[in-house]
Write an enzyme that holds these catalytic residues in place. Structure first.
Site, PDB file in Angstrom:
ATOM      1  N   ARG A  76       0.682   0.968  25.370  1.00 16.50           N
ATOM      2  CA  ARG A  76      -0.749   0.674  25.295  1.00 16.50           C
ATOM      3  C   ARG A  76      -1.628   1.909  25.500  1.00 16.50           C
ATOM      4  O   ARG A  76      -2.539   2.184  24.717  1.00 16.50           O
ATOM      5  CB  ARG A  76      -1.136  -0.374  26.364  1.00 16.50           C
ATOM      6  CG  ARG A  76      -0.791  -1.793  26.011  1.00 16.50           C
ATOM      7  CD  ARG A  76      -0.388  -2.560  27.261  1.00 16.50           C
ATOM      8  NE  ARG A  76       0.914  -2.067  27.674  1.00 16.50           N
ATOM      9  CZ  ARG A  76       2.069  -2.586  27.240  1.00 16.50           C
ATOM     10  NH1 ARG A  76       2.043  -3.658  26.509  1.00 16.50           N
ATOM     11  NH2 ARG A  76       3.222  -2.063  27.567  1.00 16.50           N
ATOM     12  N   THR A  77      -1.370   2.655  26.569  1.00 14.96           N
ATOM     13  CA  THR A  77      -2.272   3.758  26.924  1.00 14.96           C
ATOM     14  C   THR A  77      -2.251   4.849  25.858  1.00 14.96           C
ATOM     15  O   THR A  77      -3.304   5.311  25.404  1.00 14.96           O
ATOM     16  CB  THR A  77      -1.876   4.329  28.311  1.00 14.96           C
ATOM     17  OG1 THR A  77      -1.734   3.236  29.219  1.00 14.96           O
ATOM     18  CG2 THR A  77      -2.904   5.287  28.832  1.00 14.96           C
ATOM     19  N   LYS A 104      13.470  22.286  27.922  1.00 17.18           N
ATOM     20  CA  LYS A 104      14.203  23.548  28.141  1.00 17.18           C
ATOM     21  C   LYS A 104      13.769  24.192  29.441  1.00 17.18           C
ATOM     22  O   LYS A 104      14.142  25.318  29.745  1.00 17.18           O
ATOM     23  CB  LYS A 104      13.925  24.524  26.996  1.00 17.18           C
ATOM     24  CG  LYS A 104      14.341  24.036  25.630  1.00 17.18           C
ATOM     25  CD  LYS A 104      13.999  25.110  24.597  1.00 17.18           C
ATOM     26  CE  LYS A 104      13.917  24.540  23.201  1.00 17.18           C
ATOM     27  NZ  LYS A 104      13.185  25.431  22.296  1.00 17.18           N
ATOM     28  N   ARG A 126      -0.222  11.768  30.963  1.00 15.94           N
ATOM     29  CA  ARG A 126       0.532  10.807  31.794  1.00 15.94           C
ATOM     30  C   ARG A 126       1.739  11.550  32.350  1.00 15.94           C
ATOM     31  O   ARG A 126       2.459  12.227  31.598  1.00 15.94           O
ATOM     32  CB  ARG A 126       0.983   9.593  30.994  1.00 15.94           C
ATOM     33  CG  ARG A 126       1.981   8.764  31.804  1.00 15.94           C
ATOM     34  CD  ARG A 126       2.264   7.424  31.223  1.00 15.94           C
ATOM     35  NE  ARG A 126       1.126   6.534  31.376  1.00 15.94           N
ATOM     36  CZ  ARG A 126       1.184   5.223  31.148  1.00 15.94           C
ATOM     37  NH1 ARG A 126       2.315   4.669  30.748  1.00 15.94           N
ATOM     38  NH2 ARG A 126       0.118   4.472  31.294  1.00 15.94           N
ATOM     39  N   HIS A 156      -4.520   5.192  37.801  1.00 15.49           N
ATOM     40  CA  HIS A 156      -4.548   4.910  36.358  1.00 15.49           C
ATOM     41  C   HIS A 156      -5.989   4.462  36.076  1.00 15.49           C
ATOM     42  O   HIS A 156      -6.273   3.289  35.863  1.00 15.49           O
ATOM     43  CB  HIS A 156      -3.526   3.816  36.038  1.00 15.49           C
ATOM     44  CG  HIS A 156      -3.206   3.654  34.584  1.00 15.49           C
ATOM     45  ND1 HIS A 156      -3.941   4.253  33.579  1.00 15.49           N
ATOM     46  CD2 HIS A 156      -2.237   2.931  33.956  1.00 15.49           C
ATOM     47  CE1 HIS A 156      -3.425   3.921  32.403  1.00 15.49           C
ATOM     48  NE2 HIS A 156      -2.393   3.124  32.614  1.00 15.49           N
TER      49      HIS A 156
HETATM   50  N1   CP Z   1      -0.890  -0.584  31.044  1.00 18.59           N
HETATM   51  C1   CP Z   1      -0.185   0.499  30.662  1.00 18.59           C
HETATM   52  O1   CP Z   1      -0.384   1.604  31.194  1.00 18.59           O
HETATM   53  O2   CP Z   1       0.703   0.271  29.669  1.00 18.59           O
HETATM   54  P1   CP Z   1       1.621   1.399  28.999  1.00 18.59           P
HETATM   55  O3   CP Z   1       2.572   1.885  30.049  1.00 18.59           O
HETATM   56  O4   CP Z   1       2.303   0.732  27.839  1.00 18.59           O
HETATM   57  O5   CP Z   1       0.710   2.501  28.564  1.00 18.59           O
END
Ligand code: CP
Length: 336
Positions: A76-77, A104, A126, A156
């Protein structure tokens, strides 16, 4: 680099805002004002109708280049950040980290410096280590913005804001709401950001419902009511925010079986009936069906889970356009 152990990033909330109070990086909800959070939500509102138009794009970030750096898995993100950037007319680079030179042994800082040499304007990051986005923001060139797409257990923030946006669309008066956050709070960056956002927006009551092994210390200091019994905690709530069991971050001592967890904490139609009749059911995804909730609830009439996903695009457009500073001109153009 052991960011998990390093306290230095914790005090870097001021990194996020420039001298004029404008968003420069978006790293965590902590350190931001209610005014700024509301500005992001309002800006997202102006983008939310874009998909209904024949051309789903605005030229706000034309000429800008945004690099997605996802060191951890995401559906999603990553995709909604990419879509959001494309809808703002930016050029988007999604770096395939499993096949990059990070494997590496290239350091995070060297990866950053090399990408900066390609004139990137924004990094969306991320990373499995808490503080990674702060680390990159504190080492990035002055013209570069950093947006946190989830760091370790820490934050998040765009997830929390798309959650707030979804709640606000259904229940605009936060001061009237009782919100329950249910499940694996210990390992959840989503829960931490949600609690900060709900507090900032003045929600009436925040409840956390979890087994003792999956709670956080200091929840009381955040003004949160803690319940280990879901039948007590869910009573008369307006919003239920379920969390994923983060098995990848657990040691075996805390790991309940999926069936055990579902039996006590899983959201079923019977448990949902304890909440207000119009209570919203939310989950950040990915859902473990039959562990955190039954399919009858996940796909039921009170679920707004797919709306959360849709709203992620508008929230991420808002964050990116505000960070890169073209929101004012853009909103005018959007409404021409
Ligand atoms: N909600 C969320 O962060 O989903 P993903 O890990 O799929 O990005």
């Amino acid at each position: 680099m052991n960011l998990q152990e390093s306290p230095t990033w914790l005090g870097s909330a001021k990194l996020q805002v420039d001298g004029k109070g404008r968003l420069r990086h978006f790293l965590s909800i902590e350190g931001l004002s209610r005014r700024l959070i509301t500005e992001i939500l309002d800006t997202a509102e102006s983008f939310a109708s874009l998909p209904e138009q024949s051309v789903k794009k605005v030229p706000l970030l034309r000429g800008k280049t945004i690099a997605n750096l996802f060191f951890e898995a995401s559906t999603r993100t990553r995709t909604t950040f990419e879509l959001a950037a494309k809808r703002l007319s930016a050029d988007v680079l999604t770096v395939n980290l499993p096949t990059s030179s990070a494997v590496k042994g290239e350091s995070l800082l060297d990866t950053l410096r090399n990408l900066e040499a390609m004139h990137i304007d924004m990094f969306v990051v991320r990373h499995g280590q808490s503080g990674a986005a702060h680390f990159i923001a504190s080492h990035a060139s002055p013209h570069v913005s950093v947006v946190n797409g989830g760091d370790g257990r820490h934050a998040h923030p765009t997830q929390a804001l798309l959650d707030m946006f979804t709640i606000r669309r259904h229940k605009p008066d936060f001061s009237a709401l009782v919100v329950a956050i249910v499940g694996d709070v210990t390992h959840s960056r989503v829960a931490r950001s949600q609690i900060h956002a709900l507090r900032l927006l003045g929600v009436r009551e925040i409840r956390v419902i979890a087994p003792r092994t999956l709670l956080l210390r200091h929840l009381g200091e955040l003004g949160v009511r803690v319940f280990t019994n879901p039948c007590e905690g869910l009573k008369d709530v307006d919003v239920i925010m379920m969390l994923r069991l983060q098995r990848e971050r657990m040691d075996s001592a805390m790991l309940p079986s999926g069936l055990e967890f579902f039996h006590v904490y899983g959201l079923t139609p019977e448990k949902l009936a304890l909440a207000k009749p119009d209570a919203l059911v939310m989950h950040p995804g990915p859902i473990n069906r039959g562990v955190e909730m039954s399919s009858a609830v996940a796909d039921g009439p009170q679920s707004v889970i797919l709306q959360q996903v849709t709203h992620g695009i508008a929230i991420r457009m808002a964050v990116m356009s505000l960070c890169l500073g073209s929101h004012a001109a853009g909103r005018e153009r959007l409404h021409e």
